[in-house]
Design a protein around this motif. Structure first.
Motif, PDB file in Angstrom:
ATOM      1  N   TYR A   1       3.549   0.549 -10.212  1.00 34.96           N
ATOM      2  CA  TYR A   1       3.617  -0.536 -10.996  1.00 34.96           C
ATOM      3  C   TYR A   1       4.484  -1.705 -10.572  1.00 34.96           C
ATOM      4  CZ  TYR A   1       3.886  -3.064 -15.305  1.00 34.96           C
ATOM      5  OH  TYR A   1       3.944  -4.108 -16.374  1.00 34.96           O
ATOM      6  N   TYR A   2       3.747  -2.846 -10.392  1.00 37.92           N
ATOM      7  CA  TYR A   2       4.323  -4.224  -9.941  1.00 37.92           C
ATOM      8  C   TYR A   2       3.504  -5.361 -10.294  1.00 37.92           C
ATOM      9  CZ  TYR A   2       1.725  -4.081  -5.629  1.00 37.92           C
ATOM     10  OH  TYR A   2       0.348  -3.991  -4.647  1.00 37.92           O
ATOM     11  N   SER A   3       4.138  -6.546 -10.286  1.00 35.63           N
ATOM     12  CA  SER A   3       3.607  -7.725 -10.901  1.00 35.63           C
ATOM     13  C   SER A   3       2.848  -7.567 -12.080  1.00 35.63           C
ATOM     14  CB  SER A   3       2.623  -8.197  -9.539  1.00 35.63           C
ATOM     15  OG  SER A   3       3.437  -8.313  -8.295  1.00 35.63           O
ATOM     16  N   GLY A   4       3.122  -6.822 -13.040  1.00 36.22           N
ATOM     17  CA  GLY A   4       2.518  -6.616 -14.018  1.00 36.22           C
ATOM     18  C   GLY A   4       1.369  -5.782 -14.246  1.00 36.22           C
ATOM     19  N   TYR A   5       1.025  -5.038 -12.989  1.00 33.79           N
ATOM     20  CA  TYR A   5      -0.122  -4.071 -13.002  1.00 33.79           C
ATOM     21  C   TYR A   5       0.129  -2.808 -12.595  1.00 33.79           C
ATOM     22  CZ  TYR A   5      -2.621  -8.807 -13.655  1.00 33.79           C
ATOM     23  OH  TYR A   5      -3.005 -10.018 -13.989  1.00 33.79           O
ATOM     24  N   ASP A   6      -0.912  -2.078 -12.844  1.00 33.07           N
ATOM     25  CA  ASP A   6      -0.827  -0.638 -12.395  1.00 33.07           C
ATOM     26  C   ASP A   6      -1.579  -0.902 -11.046  1.00 33.07           C
ATOM     27  OD1 ASP A   6      -1.469   0.687 -15.594  1.00 33.07           O
ATOM     28  OD2 ASP A   6       0.508   0.521 -14.576  1.00 33.07           O
TER      29      ASP A   6
ATOM     30  N   GLN B   1       0.758  -1.151   0.176  1.00 35.24           N
ATOM     31  CA  GLN B   1       0.036   0.038  -0.159  1.00 35.24           C
ATOM     32  C   GLN B   1       0.752   1.357   0.118  1.00 35.24           C
ATOM     33  OE1 GLN B   1      -3.427   0.553   0.101  1.00 35.24           O
ATOM     34  NE2 GLN B   1      -3.689  -1.668  -0.191  1.00 35.24           N
ATOM     35  N   VAL B   2       0.329   2.207  -0.640  1.00 29.30           N
ATOM     36  CA  VAL B   2       1.080   3.577  -0.702  1.00 29.30           C
ATOM     37  C   VAL B   2       0.200   4.602  -0.045  1.00 29.30           C
ATOM     38  CG1 VAL B   2       2.106   5.517  -2.272  1.00 29.30           C
ATOM     39  CG2 VAL B   2       2.241   3.051  -2.787  1.00 29.30           C
ATOM     40  N   GLN B   3       0.766   5.408   0.557  1.00 29.12           N
ATOM     41  CA  GLN B   3      -0.063   6.507   1.231  1.00 29.12           C
ATOM     42  C   GLN B   3       0.565   7.893   0.847  1.00 29.12           C
ATOM     43  OE1 GLN B   3       1.522   4.216   3.659  1.00 29.12           O
ATOM     44  NE2 GLN B   3      -0.086   2.992   3.101  1.00 29.12           N
TER      45      GLN B   3
ATOM     46  N   SER C   1       4.675   1.080   1.037  1.00 30.35           N
ATOM     47  CA  SER C   1       5.234   0.059   0.325  1.00 30.35           C
ATOM     48  C   SER C   1       5.365   0.492  -1.183  1.00 30.35           C
ATOM     49  CB  SER C   1       4.730  -1.255   0.823  1.00 30.35           C
ATOM     50  OG  SER C   1       5.362  -2.353  -0.205  1.00 30.35           O
ATOM     51  N   ILE C   2       6.406   1.129  -1.492  1.00 30.01           N
ATOM     52  CA  ILE C   2       6.540   1.590  -2.886  1.00 30.01           C
ATOM     53  C   ILE C   2       7.287   0.680  -3.621  1.00 30.01           C
ATOM     54  CG2 ILE C   2       7.321   3.432  -4.231  1.00 30.01           C
ATOM     55  CD1 ILE C   2       6.762   5.123  -1.758  1.00 30.01           C
ATOM     56  N   HIS C   3       6.962   0.448  -5.013  1.00 23.70           N
ATOM     57  CA  HIS C   3       7.702  -0.675  -5.803  1.00 23.70           C
ATOM     58  C   HIS C   3       8.148   0.069  -6.793  1.00 23.70           C
ATOM     59  CE1 HIS C   3       4.998  -3.161  -3.679  1.00 23.70           C
ATOM     60  NE2 HIS C   3       5.536  -4.523  -4.008  1.00 23.70           N
ATOM     61  N   PHE C   4       7.459   0.644  -7.726  1.00 25.31           N
ATOM     62  CA  PHE C   4       7.967   1.431  -8.886  1.00 25.31           C
ATOM     63  C   PHE C   4       6.910   2.468  -9.236  1.00 25.31           C
ATOM     64  CE2 PHE C   4      10.341   3.066 -12.371  1.00 25.31           C
ATOM     65  CZ  PHE C   4       9.477   2.998 -13.475  1.00 25.31           C
ATOM     66  N   ILE C   5       6.950   3.756  -8.845  1.00 33.09           N
ATOM     67  CA  ILE C   5       6.286   4.899  -9.246  1.00 33.09           C
ATOM     68  C   ILE C   5       6.216   5.047 -10.605  1.00 33.09           C
ATOM     69  CG2 ILE C   5       5.354   7.028  -8.717  1.00 33.09           C
ATOM     70  CD1 ILE C   5       4.760   5.167  -6.438  1.00 33.09           C
TER      71      ILE C   5
END
Length: 119
Positions: free
Chosen positions: A100-105, A1-3, A27-31
């Motif tokens: 964007y992660y796991s192939g999804y927005d 989750q991103v806040q 928990s930021i993956h790739f903005i």
């Protein structure tokens, strides 16, 4: 989750300026992109400006030349500098992030900050 936490809204006179800030955390993956939207009373939410991960930007026609979107990657913060504001731009301004992660927005929204343009 991103806040996402926005700040910088308020009351400004017509022709005035404001700078909005939006800080991302969690928990930021790739903005992939971050942007600003606004929603005036009785109207649909509309895109104001967006900045892509590579740095390119896009603006609504109505704000080109007056608004500037920028970011500070180290602070995970995006800004919206708004100049020459008009009363018609009174609205709640929302920050949006596409993680964007796991192939999804994965889209996230802030709580919004009120901008009131009035004399």
């Amino acid at each position: 989750q991103v806040q996402l936490v926005e700040s910088g809204g308020g009351l400004v006179q017509p022709g005035g300026s404001l700078r909005l800030s939006c800080a991302a955390s969690g928990s930021i993956h790739f903005i992939k992109a971050m942007g600003w939207y606004r929603q005036a009373p009785g109207k649909e939410r509309e895109l104001v400006a967006v900045i892509i991960s590579g740095g390119s930007t896009n603006y609504a026609d109505s704000v080109k030349g007056r608004f500037t979107i920028s970011r500070d990657n180290a602070k995970k913060t995006v800004y919206l500098q708004m100049n020459s504001l008009t009363p018609e731009e009174t609205a709640v301004y929302y920050c949006n992030a596409n993680d964007y992660y796991s192939g999804y927005d994965h889209l996230y929204w802030g709580q919004g900050t009120q901008v009131t343009v009035s004399s």
